[in-house]
Write a protein that holds these residues in place. Structure first.
Motif, short mmCIF file in Angstrom:
data_model
loop_
_atom_site.label_atom_id
_atom_site.label_comp_id
_atom_site.label_asym_id
_atom_site.label_seq_id
_atom_site.Cartn_x
_atom_site.Cartn_y
_atom_site.Cartn_z
N GLU A 102 0.71 -1.54 -0.23
CA GLU A 102 0.26 0.01 -0.06
C GLU A 102 0.98 1.25 0.02
O GLU A 102 1.91 1.28 0.51
CB GLU A 102 -1.14 0.07 1.43
CG GLU A 102 -1.35 -0.83 1.68
CD GLU A 102 -3.02 -0.69 2.57
OE1 GLU A 102 -3.70 -1.82 2.79
OE2 GLU A 102 -2.09 -0.12 3.62
N ASN B 46 -8.61 10.05 -7.84
CA ASN B 46 -8.92 8.54 -7.80
C ASN B 46 -7.67 8.64 -8.79
O ASN B 46 -8.69 8.39 -10.03
CB ASN B 46 -10.63 8.09 -7.91
CG ASN B 46 -10.59 6.70 -7.40
OD1 ASN B 46 -9.37 6.23 -7.22
ND2 ASN B 46 -11.64 6.34 -8.35
N VAL C 18 -8.14 1.97 -5.05
CA VAL C 18 -7.63 2.83 -4.36
C VAL C 18 -9.10 2.79 -2.79
O VAL C 18 -9.97 2.72 -3.27
CB VAL C 18 -7.94 4.01 -5.33
CG1 VAL C 18 -7.64 5.17 -4.46
CG2 VAL C 18 -7.06 4.03 -6.45
N LYS D 190 -5.41 9.53 0.42
CA LYS D 190 -5.75 8.76 -0.31
C LYS D 190 -5.06 7.02 -0.19
O LYS D 190 -3.55 7.02 0.45
CB LYS D 190 -5.95 8.08 -1.98
CG LYS D 190 -4.43 8.80 -3.01
CD LYS D 190 -5.21 8.75 -3.58
CE LYS D 190 -4.33 9.45 -5.10
NZ LYS D 190 -3.22 10.32 -4.14
N VAL E 16 -3.26 3.36 -2.07
CA VAL E 16 -3.80 2.68 -3.91
C VAL E 16 -2.93 1.39 -3.41
O VAL E 16 -1.83 1.50 -2.88
CB VAL E 16 -2.61 3.11 -5.01
CG1 VAL E 16 -3.03 2.41 -5.76
CG2 VAL E 16 -3.18 5.11 -5.16
#
Length: 137
Positions: free
Chosen positions: A73, A81, A109, A117, A119
């Motif tokens: 991650e 996004n 995501v 965020k 990903v």
């Protein structure tokens, strides 16, 4: 047995090679060799995006291994996004998430509110069957 590791990196040019080195070291320590090249390349793409498009501050890399599933991650404070691009033959960038899509067994995501965020990428892998601390014959 589940395992995890994490490290924070600055939003700077040298951060991507440092993140690759961190992940390579973790995977070597965990004796993960079958998908390590794929995982490191995918991390490189995600970390590059965090450096280029992330908001203030740096980014965090978290790695976990549980029941043959390796998850990598990248957390950053950037908005948006991320989606795979549609680069032309002449474009020199915009292929990072296409590479991730082709190498990882899954990716996505997770937005964080009010900002940022995660990903993530996942890889099915063969965990070492040798108990930790045991030297194989």
């Amino acid at each position: 047995m589940p395992r995890s590791a994490a490290q924070r990196f600055p939003r700077a040019d040298g951060a991507v090679p440092e993140a690759r080195s961190f992940l390579g070291g973790v995977l070597a320590e965990w004796d993960i060799t079958d998908r390590s090249d794929d995982a490191v390349l995918c991390l490189s793409e995600l970390a590059t995006n965090a450096v280029r498009h992330g908001a203030r501050g740096g980014f965090l890399v978290e790695v976990s291994l549980d029941d043959g599933r390796l998850r990598v991650e990248v957390h950053d404070a950037g908005a948006g996004n991320p989606r795979p691009g549609r680069p032309s033959e002449d474009d020199t960038d915009g292929r990072g998430l296409l590479i991730v899509s082709s190498l990882a067994d899954g990716w996505g995501v997770t937005p964080h509110h009010p900002c940022g965020k995660t990903v993530w990428t996942e890889f099915k892998t063969e965990e070492s069957k040798t108990p930790i601390g045991v030297i194989p014959c």
